[in-house]
Design an enzyme around this catalytic site. Structure first.
Site, PDB file in Angstrom:
ATOM      1  N   ASN A  29       2.393   7.143  -0.546  1.00 24.48           N
ATOM      2  CA  ASN A  29       1.738   6.566   0.621  1.00 24.48           C
ATOM      3  C   ASN A  29       2.514   6.769   1.918  1.00 24.48           C
ATOM      4  O   ASN A  29       2.010   6.451   2.989  1.00 24.48           O
ATOM      5  CB  ASN A  29       1.489   5.076   0.405  1.00 24.48           C
ATOM      6  CG  ASN A  29       0.430   4.865  -0.654  1.00 24.48           C
ATOM      7  OD1 ASN A  29      -0.736   5.094  -0.407  1.00 24.48           O
ATOM      8  ND2 ASN A  29       0.853   4.504  -1.854  1.00 24.48           N
ATOM      9  N   TYR A  66       9.074   8.956 -11.535  1.00 24.47           N
ATOM     10  CA  TYR A  66       7.820   8.685 -10.838  1.00 24.47           C
ATOM     11  C   TYR A  66       6.700   9.551 -11.431  1.00 24.47           C
ATOM     12  O   TYR A  66       6.699  10.767 -11.286  1.00 24.47           O
ATOM     13  CB  TYR A  66       8.010   8.983  -9.349  1.00 24.47           C
ATOM     14  CG  TYR A  66       6.838   8.634  -8.455  1.00 24.47           C
ATOM     15  CD1 TYR A  66       5.806   7.796  -8.888  1.00 24.47           C
ATOM     16  CD2 TYR A  66       6.771   9.125  -7.154  1.00 24.47           C
ATOM     17  CE1 TYR A  66       4.744   7.480  -8.047  1.00 24.47           C
ATOM     18  CE2 TYR A  66       5.715   8.802  -6.311  1.00 24.47           C
ATOM     19  CZ  TYR A  66       4.701   7.987  -6.768  1.00 24.47           C
ATOM     20  OH  TYR A  66       3.653   7.668  -5.933  1.00 24.47           O
ATOM     21  N   LYS A 122       8.300   4.351 -12.433  1.00 20.05           N
ATOM     22  CA  LYS A 122       7.119   3.874 -11.740  1.00 20.05           C
ATOM     23  C   LYS A 122       5.939   4.647 -12.310  1.00 20.05           C
ATOM     24  O   LYS A 122       5.874   5.872 -12.188  1.00 20.05           O
ATOM     25  CB  LYS A 122       7.206   4.149 -10.230  1.00 20.05           C
ATOM     26  CG  LYS A 122       5.895   3.795  -9.525  1.00 20.05           C
ATOM     27  CD  LYS A 122       5.815   4.227  -8.081  1.00 20.05           C
ATOM     28  CE  LYS A 122       4.430   3.853  -7.539  1.00 20.05           C
ATOM     29  NZ  LYS A 122       4.207   4.296  -6.154  1.00 20.05           N
ATOM     30  N   SER A 129       2.033   5.287 -12.188  1.00 19.65           N
ATOM     31  CA  SER A 129       0.797   5.070 -11.444  1.00 19.65           C
ATOM     32  C   SER A 129      -0.424   5.537 -12.215  1.00 19.65           C
ATOM     33  O   SER A 129      -1.534   5.480 -11.704  1.00 19.65           O
ATOM     34  CB  SER A 129       0.859   5.808 -10.106  1.00 19.65           C
ATOM     35  OG  SER A 129       1.936   5.338  -9.341  1.00 19.65           O
ATOM     36  N   GLY A 152       2.441   1.059 -10.866  1.00 20.59           N
ATOM     37  CA  GLY A 152       2.323   1.878  -9.673  1.00 20.59           C
ATOM     38  C   GLY A 152       1.099   1.562  -8.837  1.00 20.59           C
ATOM     39  O   GLY A 152       0.791   2.282  -7.897  1.00 20.59           O
TER      40      GLY A 152
END
Lengths: 330, 330, 330, 330
Positions: D81, D170, D198, D200, D224
């Site tokens: 983001n 990630y 993390k 997502s 996430g």
């Protein structure tokens, strides 16, 4: 450096003062009005590295010397086979400069696509200064959900407006996970600084339809893989930017020649034999496989940069088979 | 045709007597020794329905009469455009019987693929009894995770072993979500009762490679869509089973003829013009769109069975454009 | 049989005369006004086959006897684990009749979804006659491109209108390649004869949002897999239809009980331990794996029908590990 | 601070002298032995831009001031983001330095993942020097076909070996098109400098299973997305890195608190209400939507960089509804 630039678009003149973002040592020219002839075969050259991981310009120079003997139309520097996502900006520009220097008078198409529109423009201008005749601009793809047709249109139009050299659109779904909409391609084809499309998706219907729909435009379509070079030529493509040309450039130039001479039987046989090796050095084993195969054909391949791994022994054996079962000695 | 054949499999010999193709009233016959010539164009015919939803044999008969005037090689009954998944078993067999009756002496290829191996065998035998010369067998696909290469191999070999008529493999990823592995296709190509492949995936490289790899086998590959018929022929396919042939059969037969006569420029132009209409009646608007287009070309299309919906007014207008912008009057 | 039926929908009465398509021996009732309590665990039972491939009702009966001792809420006959796509229509109905007979007073949910709307309606009515209390209707999926929201809406509304028993929507993307749009689910939830949704997609956000959005409707959501049963319950699902319940039904009923008693630590630990075995008998090894695991827990599994293959020795060893490493003796 | 570093791996000690590749102004520390507590909520902060397109540090500062009042555990700078793919290297480092300066004593997790292993290492070290406490390293994804488990393992181990700060893996399939294999995550979890993941992807089963399998390791998993924060906490995650926290940070901290206090009913209701707004600012409208929503909650959002487009009027209206229908005033 010229601070003023004329930009012709959609029946009116735009007069801009340009502050020349990031371009040095070379005048930024008036925007092209196309007419860059892309007919022919281009290897999207691989980048050789030294054992310590820096670009090996000596090996590059040796490769270039041999490639120059093949009737290529030009070179693509930093297509996806160039591991450009592993190079930093100065390496990218330096590489284009070196290749341009070594390319005799062949065309230099430089990959300048980045995720950001502004950064792509900046890099495109630097590539032009470094000697590129054309910029290959990939579809941005990180924010897949946000890459609407409107986004793509804005992106490519802005780049085309601001680039001193013509733009070649680059659609490569296997890497980006996105397939550029034919309707957007048609709209973009009207821009005086967008010369064509490299399509690596391999959807021969889409390609054929685009050729038809751009028939009266100054827009050239190139096959993005040797796996469908012959049918793509048959459908109206003007040439190919083919990974396999790094290793088997002569064969690919032969294929286009056979097509142009209307020797369809020979062309077909050659095309059919090239598919398995081509699949092996693209989809199956990728850049690491291509670099391995280059060694067998007298070029310097070497290892890719991490995290891409070189082939292991078993993979090399498998790769070799893909060539030998098609009659190519490696 | 050899009446006796030794079939070696699984460490024992099977001895069979053959009474030939298209056998009725049962005695199931002997396995074929291939040699069914599939060169040419086949429409995978749509199934017309009455306003109450039953099969409209009168309209079918009228369609057949007009189709018979086109130089098709034969008919595919219950390919995916036949809405076969909406028909029950007796409708499926009845339909094949009627078409076989109306087809003059053209080949009848009947879709007999089901999820279950045993049910497919049973239906294939019934299709043969109803007059089919060949069975089109789709890859089962409900249990996607379980459809390993071993599963596919078992499935197709058992069916081929037990079918009185030759088997044509059917790969159609857009419907099944699965793409049959070329290595399995190559293994299956050796079976004496598997005559070929209809590939609707449209990966022209895969098709070209399969043509090459089956060069010395009795195995024929057909393009599964008019969108890539010409390049597929150029790559060595023997013909096409094309949805669009329901409406524009003559044009597709012309295209193959142009190819065979070496009239490449005319072939290319025709092919290019057919892509957009073809995409419209396949990927874009599906069977409902195809049936709509048939009406414009003098055939009976009519509505599909639910849950497939007929096109709405706006879609019809859009569909029409795909033909008119390519110069076809509708 | 009642020839008249009142159907209340969208603020007006529809008065229809029904000719009772395909339903026998049982009065078709007035359409439900929901209120079928689905709270609890349901095994989507596997179908045992004899060595010759027919349904093995003796083994089924033995399985039922043991399952009846577990506090299941009911049984799902012909969910995707029932290999229903390999059964013919009479087998399907017969199976429901037998299970209904053996189920004591537990609920019977019968899978009646077919590709065609009309055939689904016919089968649903037969399932009702055979003793089903509820019909599980999967999204049609063969014509993926044509399965628009409008198609799905038409399909499910027509079935719900015409079914004598309540309808449970069935969304299982791993098999169908389609994911039912939440907006359509919300619209369908208003129909008086649609009681809920079995969601096997596992998108816990989507599930949570649907629970919230249907809070004031008579609509129940069931987890379609044991892999996310506990979080689904936490998000407001009323229970689960879980493949793993065929083998470990007691554990799953325990899990729901622990959740209901607010024993979150114990529930969490049990849930966590069940994920790996669950993944193994679903995504990884499918129905063949589930049937193998059933044997270890005292049930009759046996081989699936072809083309699904039983596990080989190596796969069995791997499967076993998925249970033992989580502390389950097999 | 020690210039020498002991690194324990694979049963032997490696003794290295570090020459500090690409790191300035700060000594590279001894490798961590984990124990970085990540329990809590982290906003992956957006990057505000001025109307001319440069980073707007004034607006950033104002956002930070307000965010600091929310009980966040820390900040993620340059998660997806943060539009990090649109920032150049010096902007990336500068941004981390500023945020670290403004963050009071909250944790700084800096996104340092690049396609190349070497470049990621270099950037990670720079991020550490700029004040990051932890590096978030995304899976490289351009060469999807080449990103084997072996490649990922090599990539992350090398980075973890050479990073002065702990590494947080990630996994974000919606951007990368790749889903990190749980088996590789488990292997990586043993590295003393890899603190967690993390995730997502939102596959709650995968998350639950990873929590279980890493129970005895020093490894923390963070949700996430706010769409499944509560079930993720229930399954054993320690917190969340959630786009929505940019706008509704307080609500997300409340949600974690309710969970910790065992107030499940209130937690459930809050979670359910947050799903639709969360989906709107992630999957549906992306970063542009998130930035728009921030404005409504008193933060500076502003336009994204091109080619990402700001929402148009119609989209803003739609976005607004996703909040208001869930009871949030915007």
């Amino acid at each position: 450096m010229s601070l003023l630039r004329f930009c012709f678009r959609k029946n009116f003149f735009v007069f801009r003062s340009s502050v020349g973002v990031g371009c040095f040592s070379r005048e930024i020219s008036t925007q092209q009005t196309k007419k860059l002839d892309l007919r022919g075969i281009f290897p999207p050259i691989t980048t050789p590295f030294t054992s310590k991981g820096s670009i090996d310009f000596e090996k590059l120079s040796k490769n270039m010397k041999r490639w120059n003997e093949i009737p290529f139309k030009g070179y693509v520097v930093q297509g996806s086979n160039g591991e450009y996502v592993y190079l930093n900006t100065s390496e990218r520009i330096d590489l284009v400069r070196r290749v341009a220097h070594l390319a005799n008078d062949k065309l230099i198409i430089a990959g300048s696509g980045c995720e950001s529109t502004a950064v792509t423009i900046e890099l495109t201008r630097k590539m032009a200064s470094a000697g590129a005749n054309c910029a290959l601009v990939i579809t941005p793809s990180f924010y897949k959900g946000a890459m609407s047709n409107a986004s793509f249109k804005t992106h490519f139009l802005k780049i085309a407006d601001d680039s001193p050299i013509p733009i070649l659109l680059y659609n490569v779904p296997v890497n980006t996970g996105l397939d550029l909409d034919p309707n957007i391609i048609l709209e973009l084809a009207d821009h005086p600084n967008i010369v064509g499309l490299k399509d690596s998706g391999g959807d021969i219907s889409k390609i054929g339809n685009l050729v038809f729909a751009t028939k009266n435009k100054d827009f050239q379509i190139l096959a993005g893989s040797a796996g469908f070079l012959y049918p793509a030529l048959m459908m109206g493509c003007v040439g190919g930017i083919c990974a396999l040309a790094n290793a088997m450039g002569k064969e690919l130039c032969d294929l286009q020649l056979l097509y142009e001479q209307g020797k369809h039987e020979e062309a077909l046989e050659l095309q059919q034999k090239l598919i398995a090796p081509n699949t092996a050095v693209t989809r199956k084993y990728g850049v690491a496989g291509l670099k391995q195969a280059m060694e067998w054909f007298g070029f310097h391949g070497g290892p890719p940069r991490l995290p891409m791994l070189p082939l292991n022994r078993e993979q090399i054996t498998e790769l070799k088979k893909e060539f030998t079962t098609r009659g190519f000695k490696v």
